[in-house]
Design an enzyme around this catalytic site. Structure first.
Site, PDB file in Angstrom:
ATOM      1  N   LYS A 158       0.719  -1.233  -0.169  1.00  0.00           N
ATOM      2  CA  LYS A 158      -0.148   0.142   0.125  1.00  0.00           C
ATOM      3  C   LYS A 158       0.971   1.190   0.166  1.00  0.00           C
ATOM      4  O   LYS A 158       2.009   1.216   0.540  1.00  0.00           O
ATOM      5  CB  LYS A 158      -0.932  -0.190   1.207  1.00  0.00           C
ATOM      6  CG  LYS A 158      -1.853  -0.960   1.362  1.00  0.00           C
ATOM      7  CD  LYS A 158      -2.882  -0.932   2.506  1.00  0.00           C
ATOM      8  CE  LYS A 158      -3.855  -2.113   2.735  1.00  0.00           C
ATOM      9  NZ  LYS A 158      -4.536  -1.898   4.215  1.00  0.00           N
ATOM     10  N   GLU A 200       1.615  -5.120   4.307  1.00  0.00           N
ATOM     11  CA  GLU A 200       0.592  -5.988   5.446  1.00  0.00           C
ATOM     12  C   GLU A 200       0.200  -7.165   5.165  1.00  0.00           C
ATOM     13  O   GLU A 200       0.104  -7.626   3.844  1.00  0.00           O
ATOM     14  CB  GLU A 200      -0.630  -4.972   5.593  1.00  0.00           C
ATOM     15  CG  GLU A 200      -0.383  -3.444   6.376  1.00  0.00           C
ATOM     16  CD  GLU A 200      -1.674  -2.855   6.529  1.00  0.00           C
ATOM     17  OE1 GLU A 200      -1.585  -1.957   7.446  1.00  0.00           O
ATOM     18  OE2 GLU A 200      -2.767  -3.025   5.883  1.00  0.00           O
ATOM     19  N   GLU A 287      -6.998   2.474   8.832  1.00  0.00           N
ATOM     20  CA  GLU A 287      -6.744   3.682   8.805  1.00  0.00           C
ATOM     21  C   GLU A 287      -7.902   4.641   9.638  1.00  0.00           C
ATOM     22  O   GLU A 287      -8.864   3.981  10.004  1.00  0.00           O
ATOM     23  CB  GLU A 287      -6.831   4.536   7.213  1.00  0.00           C
ATOM     24  CG  GLU A 287      -8.405   4.335   6.803  1.00  0.00           C
ATOM     25  CD  GLU A 287      -8.112   4.691   5.131  1.00  0.00           C
ATOM     26  OE1 GLU A 287      -7.136   5.322   4.939  1.00  0.00           O
ATOM     27  OE2 GLU A 287      -9.315   4.674   4.490  1.00  0.00           O
ATOM     28  N   ARG A 291     -12.791  12.926   9.547  1.00  0.00           N
ATOM     29  CA  ARG A 291     -13.961  13.817   8.815  1.00  0.00           C
ATOM     30  C   ARG A 291     -15.203  12.999   8.826  1.00  0.00           C
ATOM     31  O   ARG A 291     -15.396  11.827   9.584  1.00  0.00           O
ATOM     32  CB  ARG A 291     -13.646  14.067   7.362  1.00  0.00           C
ATOM     33  CG  ARG A 291     -13.523  12.720   6.696  1.00  0.00           C
ATOM     34  CD  ARG A 291     -13.402  12.787   5.319  1.00  0.00           C
ATOM     35  NE  ARG A 291     -13.170  11.569   4.467  1.00  0.00           N
ATOM     36  CZ  ARG A 291     -13.968  10.757   3.899  1.00  0.00           C
ATOM     37  NH1 ARG A 291     -15.078  10.514   4.481  1.00  0.00           N
ATOM     38  NH2 ARG A 291     -13.131   9.569   3.314  1.00  0.00           N
ATOM     39  N   VAL A 294     -19.254   9.853   4.146  1.00  0.00           N
ATOM     40  CA  VAL A 294     -20.412   9.663   3.201  1.00  0.00           C
ATOM     41  C   VAL A 294     -21.634   8.924   3.810  1.00  0.00           C
ATOM     42  O   VAL A 294     -22.722   9.451   3.822  1.00  0.00           O
ATOM     43  CB  VAL A 294     -19.915   8.936   1.894  1.00  0.00           C
ATOM     44  CG1 VAL A 294     -21.289   9.019   0.847  1.00  0.00           C
ATOM     45  CG2 VAL A 294     -18.944   9.714   1.256  1.00  0.00           C
TER      46      VAL A 294
END
Length: 449
Positions: A158, A200, A287, A291, A294
């Site tokens: 990643k 990972e 992660e 914020r 959606v």
């Protein structure tokens, strides 16, 4: 409390914030590009300011233009919505430097959680379970093969600054690892200007579970359960539900407390979401999104709270309006994301909406900025609405979703509504037996895509 808030976003999320402001007696200021001069968020706000041309890089992503709009309008605070500048530490800091409140976490918390490696290290230090993998970035293939052999194949590479699936590759053996490592670095460099990657353990059939947390910035925090966001295409969520079909009350309370305690330790302020892969009873941190998500409406539905109102309250220095004991789950909620896209290849389908009719009735909510006669511009994300349903249990929510989809009319452009009609006929969706790979395998089997 603020008297005037500027919304640094567009579309349905801008409307969502405007509505919360109106209920709280706060004047709302919409910003818009020239392409959005007739947009619904501009029509519904109390005031509006044009901040640039159609390109988002010259309007919605232009920090100086948004700060100027605050100064012109006299807005004391900015709500960033999601996307655009919502997780931009430089924007949050610039607003602070100008004496304007950012309705969200501090620039430092955005910075820490914005880098995947730093976020993972921070989560681990806070007691959040993480996926086995490299300790930081992996500089070369020799190091990569050492890490992969230590944790066992398959592995996933990643980008540290990644998102949306870019700079992300799976390797099932050493030969694949060499190609995947080189490709991931190249994609990461092109997409993010940073070619650093980490490795990972790749879980075989995990679910994507995220925990909604909320802090007051003063050491108090709560969790609002989980959302299951496992139905994804190209790492983009399309169908979310709460509570998760695979999570029992004891497990929910356990992982929720871990997450709430973690954000309380760092004096986190506002809404945040800690995302996990979940497999065989174990959670693995992916992660943290600093914020509003959606899919926040499904959480609002089952807990009966207004998360945007709460964001505004804590940003103004007020305490949380609820405690952990106040948060009791009521029923089941599902959200589907309606995109202006043409199946089966999901090509964006902007254009004029001749007729728009939103579904209604008990337990149905449609968050959309569409209206009859509106022309969907080609410059932005293809999301045109979110259909949210709430029922006493999952079976009722599914029945309500089926009915609401049948009522929804978007005439003039193609949408992803037929996808959801088809999914609701599938026994795996009906039973809740799916994982993060399910949808792409189903799409390939159904459409060859």
């Amino acid at each position: 409390m603020f008297s005037k808030i500027l919304i640094a976003n567009r579309g349905e999320i801008a409307l969502r914030v405007i509505r919360a402001c109106r209920e709280m007696g706060i004047t709302s200021v919409a910003v818009h590009s020239t392409a959005d001069s007739d947009a619904m968020h501009v029509r519904m706000a109390d005031e509006s300011v044009c901040i640039g041309p159609a390109s988002s890089s010259e309007s919605y992503l232009k920090k100086a233009a948004i700060i100027s709009a605050c100064e012109i309008s006299g807005a004391e605070a900015v709500h960033p919505g999601y996307g655009f500048l919502s997780e931009n530490e430089g924007f949050a800091q610039a607003l602070a430097d100008h004496g304007i409140t950012f309705i969200g976490p501090t620039a430092e918390h955005i910075r820490v959680m914005g880098d995947k490696i730093t976020a993972k290290e921070t989560a681990k230090a806070l007691g959040i379970p993480v996926v086995p993998g490299s300790d930081g970035g992996v500089p070369d293939y020799e190091t990569a093969i050492g890490v992969a052999e230590a944790i066992g194949f398959p592995v996933i590479i990643k980008a540290t600054a990644g998102g949306g699936g870019r700079g992300m590759k799976v390797a099932r053996n050493p030969a694949e690892l060499e190609i995947a490592f080189r490709t991931a670095r190249s994609e990461a460099k092109a997409a993010f200007g940073n070619d650093e990657v980490y490795i990972e353990k790749y879980l075989q059939k995990p679910r994507h579970i995220e925990i909604q947390v909320f802090g007051d910035g003063k050491g108090q925090a709560v969790h609002l359960g989980e959302r299951d966001c496992s139905l994804q295409r190209r790492h983009q969520k399309v169908f979310e539900e709460a509570p998760g079909p695979a999570i029992d009350p004891e497990l929910r309370a356990k992982i929720g407390k871990v997450c709430a305690d973690a954000v309380a330790q760092i004096n986190y302020i506002g809404a945040g979401t800690i995302e996990f892969l979940y497999e065989d009873g174990e959670f693995y941190f992916i992660e943290m999104n600093t914020r509003l998500q959606v899919e926040h409406p499904v959480t609002e539905a089952i807990f009966g709270v207004d998360l945007v109102r709460e964001q505004i309250r804590v940003a103004a220095g007020l305490p949380l309006s609820f405690t952990q004991d106040d948060l009791v789950i009521n029923g089941h909620a599902i959200e589907v994301r309606i995109n202006a896209e043409r199946l089966p290849n999901f090509a964006p389908c902007p254009g004029r909406v001749n007729v728009y009719h939103a579904p209604g009735g008990l337990g149905v909510r449609m968050d959309s900025a569409l209206y009859s006669g509106y022309s969907i511009p080609p410059y932005y994300d293809s999301l045109i609405g979110k259909l949210i349903v709430h029922g006493r249990d999952r079976a009722e929510a599914l029945a309500r979703l089926d009915r609401a989809l049948a009522e929804l009319i978007v005439d003039g452009v193609d949408t992803t509504v037929p996808l959801f009609h088809a999914l609701l006929e599938n026994p795996d969706i009906r039973s809740g037996d799916y994982n993060i790979h399910w949808l792409e395998k189903w799409l390939e089997a159904t459409f060859g895509k």
